[in-house]
Design a protein around this motif. Structure first.
Motif, mmCIF file in Angstrom:
data_model
loop_
_atom_site.group_PDB
_atom_site.id
_atom_site.type_symbol
_atom_site.label_atom_id
_atom_site.label_comp_id
_atom_site.label_asym_id
_atom_site.label_seq_id
_atom_site.Cartn_x
_atom_site.Cartn_y
_atom_site.Cartn_z
ATOM 1 N N LEU A 12 0.836 -1.186 0.000
ATOM 2 C CA LEU A 12 0.000 0.000 0.000
ATOM 3 C C LEU A 12 0.873 1.238 0.000
ATOM 4 O O LEU A 12 1.761 1.371 0.820
ATOM 5 C CB LEU A 12 -0.878 -0.019 1.257
ATOM 6 C CG LEU A 12 -1.874 1.094 1.408
ATOM 7 C CD1 LEU A 12 -3.016 0.918 0.413
ATOM 8 C CD2 LEU A 12 -2.434 1.093 2.812
ATOM 9 N N LEU A 13 0.628 2.108 -0.945
ATOM 10 C CA LEU A 13 1.360 3.363 -0.972
ATOM 11 C C LEU A 13 0.639 4.381 -0.105
ATOM 12 O O LEU A 13 -0.573 4.308 0.089
ATOM 13 C CB LEU A 13 1.467 3.869 -2.417
ATOM 14 C CG LEU A 13 2.150 2.914 -3.392
ATOM 15 C CD1 LEU A 13 2.094 3.472 -4.805
ATOM 16 C CD2 LEU A 13 3.587 2.656 -2.978
ATOM 17 N N MET A 14 1.355 5.345 0.409
ATOM 18 C CA MET A 14 0.760 6.354 1.274
ATOM 19 C C MET A 14 -0.405 7.051 0.567
ATOM 20 O O MET A 14 -1.403 7.386 1.190
ATOM 21 C CB MET A 14 1.823 7.366 1.706
ATOM 22 C CG MET A 14 1.345 8.335 2.750
ATOM 23 S SD MET A 14 0.788 7.454 4.226
ATOM 24 C CE MET A 14 0.521 8.796 5.321
ATOM 25 N N ASP A 15 -0.310 7.209 -0.750
ATOM 26 C CA ASP A 15 -1.384 7.849 -1.509
ATOM 27 C C ASP A 15 -2.688 7.061 -1.426
ATOM 28 O O ASP A 15 -3.763 7.608 -1.630
ATOM 29 C CB ASP A 15 -0.989 8.007 -2.978
ATOM 30 C CG ASP A 15 0.163 8.987 -3.169
ATOM 31 O OD1 ASP A 15 0.463 9.729 -2.221
ATOM 32 O OD2 ASP A 15 0.754 8.986 -4.253
ATOM 33 N N ASP A 16 -2.601 5.755 -1.175
ATOM 34 C CA ASP A 16 -3.785 4.901 -1.125
ATOM 35 C C ASP A 16 -4.439 4.879 0.253
ATOM 36 O O ASP A 16 -5.540 4.359 0.413
ATOM 37 C CB ASP A 16 -3.425 3.464 -1.507
ATOM 38 C CG ASP A 16 -2.890 3.362 -2.922
ATOM 39 O OD1 ASP A 16 -3.345 4.141 -3.780
ATOM 40 O OD2 ASP A 16 -2.029 2.503 -3.160
ATOM 41 N N PHE A 17 -3.767 5.411 1.257
ATOM 42 C CA PHE A 17 -4.269 5.324 2.638
ATOM 43 C C PHE A 17 -5.661 5.935 2.759
ATOM 44 O O PHE A 17 -6.539 5.370 3.405
ATOM 45 C CB PHE A 17 -3.281 6.008 3.592
ATOM 46 C CG PHE A 17 -3.645 5.886 5.041
ATOM 47 C CD1 PHE A 17 -3.667 4.646 5.651
ATOM 48 C CD2 PHE A 17 -3.954 7.009 5.798
ATOM 49 C CE1 PHE A 17 -3.991 4.521 6.994
ATOM 50 C CE2 PHE A 17 -4.275 6.890 7.137
ATOM 51 C CZ PHE A 17 -4.294 5.648 7.728
ATOM 52 N N HIS A 18 -5.881 7.077 2.113
ATOM 53 C CA HIS A 18 -7.190 7.735 2.177
ATOM 54 C C HIS A 18 -8.286 6.817 1.636
ATOM 55 O O HIS A 18 -9.362 6.706 2.225
ATOM 56 C CB HIS A 18 -7.164 9.056 1.400
ATOM 57 C CG HIS A 18 -8.498 9.717 1.321
ATOM 58 N ND1 HIS A 18 -9.063 10.379 2.385
ATOM 59 C CD2 HIS A 18 -9.399 9.788 0.311
ATOM 60 C CE1 HIS A 18 -10.255 10.834 2.032
ATOM 61 N NE2 HIS A 18 -10.478 10.495 0.779
ATOM 62 N N GLU A 19 -8.029 6.148 0.523
ATOM 63 C CA GLU A 19 -9.026 5.262 -0.076
ATOM 64 C C GLU A 19 -9.324 4.064 0.828
ATOM 65 O O GLU A 19 -10.464 3.641 0.962
ATOM 66 C CB GLU A 19 -8.577 4.786 -1.462
ATOM 67 C CG GLU A 19 -8.725 5.832 -2.547
ATOM 68 C CD GLU A 19 -7.627 6.887 -2.534
ATOM 69 O OE1 GLU A 19 -6.570 6.662 -1.907
ATOM 70 O OE2 GLU A 19 -7.839 7.958 -3.135
ATOM 71 N N VAL A 20 -8.279 3.524 1.452
ATOM 72 C CA VAL A 20 -8.473 2.392 2.366
ATOM 73 C C VAL A 20 -9.337 2.822 3.551
ATOM 74 O O VAL A 20 -10.277 2.132 3.945
ATOM 75 C CB VAL A 20 -7.121 1.827 2.850
ATOM 76 C CG1 VAL A 20 -7.314 0.837 3.987
ATOM 77 C CG2 VAL A 20 -6.373 1.185 1.692
ATOM 78 N N MET A 21 -9.030 3.980 4.115
ATOM 79 C CA MET A 21 -9.798 4.460 5.260
ATOM 80 C C MET A 21 -11.239 4.786 4.864
ATOM 81 O O MET A 21 -12.175 4.501 5.611
ATOM 82 C CB MET A 21 -9.118 5.697 5.870
ATOM 83 C CG MET A 21 -7.752 5.405 6.456
ATOM 84 S SD MET A 21 -7.765 4.095 7.700
ATOM 85 C CE MET A 21 -8.737 4.866 8.968
ATOM 86 N N THR A 22 -11.454 5.355 3.690
ATOM 87 C CA THR A 22 -12.809 5.654 3.218
ATOM 88 C C THR A 22 -13.592 4.356 3.030
ATOM 89 O O THR A 22 -14.753 4.263 3.417
ATOM 90 C CB THR A 22 -12.761 6.456 1.901
ATOM 91 O OG1 THR A 22 -12.063 7.673 2.140
ATOM 92 C CG2 THR A 22 -14.157 6.760 1.387
ATOM 93 N N GLY A 23 -12.954 3.361 2.449
ATOM 94 C CA GLY A 23 -13.616 2.063 2.271
ATOM 95 C C GLY A 23 -14.010 1.437 3.594
ATOM 96 O O GLY A 23 -15.108 0.886 3.742
ATOM 97 N N ALA A 24 -13.138 1.536 4.576
ATOM 98 C CA ALA A 24 -13.447 1.001 5.908
ATOM 99 C C ALA A 24 -14.614 1.760 6.535
ATOM 100 O O ALA A 24 -15.500 1.170 7.149
ATOM 101 C CB ALA A 24 -12.213 1.076 6.799
ATOM 102 N N LEU A 25 -14.608 3.067 6.362
ATOM 103 C CA LEU A 25 -15.666 3.903 6.922
ATOM 104 C C LEU A 25 -17.025 3.566 6.320
ATOM 105 O O LEU A 25 -18.044 3.546 7.002
ATOM 106 C CB LEU A 25 -15.341 5.381 6.682
ATOM 107 C CG LEU A 25 -16.390 6.399 7.112
ATOM 108 C CD1 LEU A 25 -16.482 6.432 8.632
ATOM 109 C CD2 LEU A 25 -16.041 7.770 6.574
#
Length: 101
Positions: A12-25
């Motif tokens: 996971l690249l740092m740029d993807d962290f937002h998408e991962v967190m949004t998906g979890a939310l």
């Protein structure tokens, strides 16, 4: 001829962290009955929890998951700073580990 390009990075690249967190939310917790399925118990799991008295995402849920899935990697943060510093590393390591199996 030029050498072939390097293989893509796994993880996971740092740029993807937002998408991962949004998906979890945006994801709902599955019914407990579904979690009791033996096949589900074999899925690699990373459970990230934030102990911040959030009633919509209580720590009790993290503790329940830890009990149901003793093989899961549990990562509990106590602050936003800890989330931002540690979770990207935890998620990257988890993804790399899962994709190498």
């Amino acid at each position: 001829s030029p050498p072939p390009p390097p293989p893509p990075e796994k993880g996971l690249l740092m740029d993807d962290f937002h998408e991962v967190m949004t998906g979890a939310l945006e994801s709902d917790f599955p019914p407990l009955k579904a979690l009791e399925n033996v096949k589900v118990r074999k899925i690699p799991m990373l459970v990230c929890g934030w102990d911040c008295d959030d009633s919509t995402h209580p720590m009790a849920t993290i503790l329940l998951l830890e009990k149901l899935f003793p093989h899961a990697r549990i990562c509990i943060a106590k602050s936003l700073g800890q989330v931002l510093k540690e979770w990207p590393v935890e998620i990257t390591n988890f993804v790399v580990n899962v994709t190498q199996k």
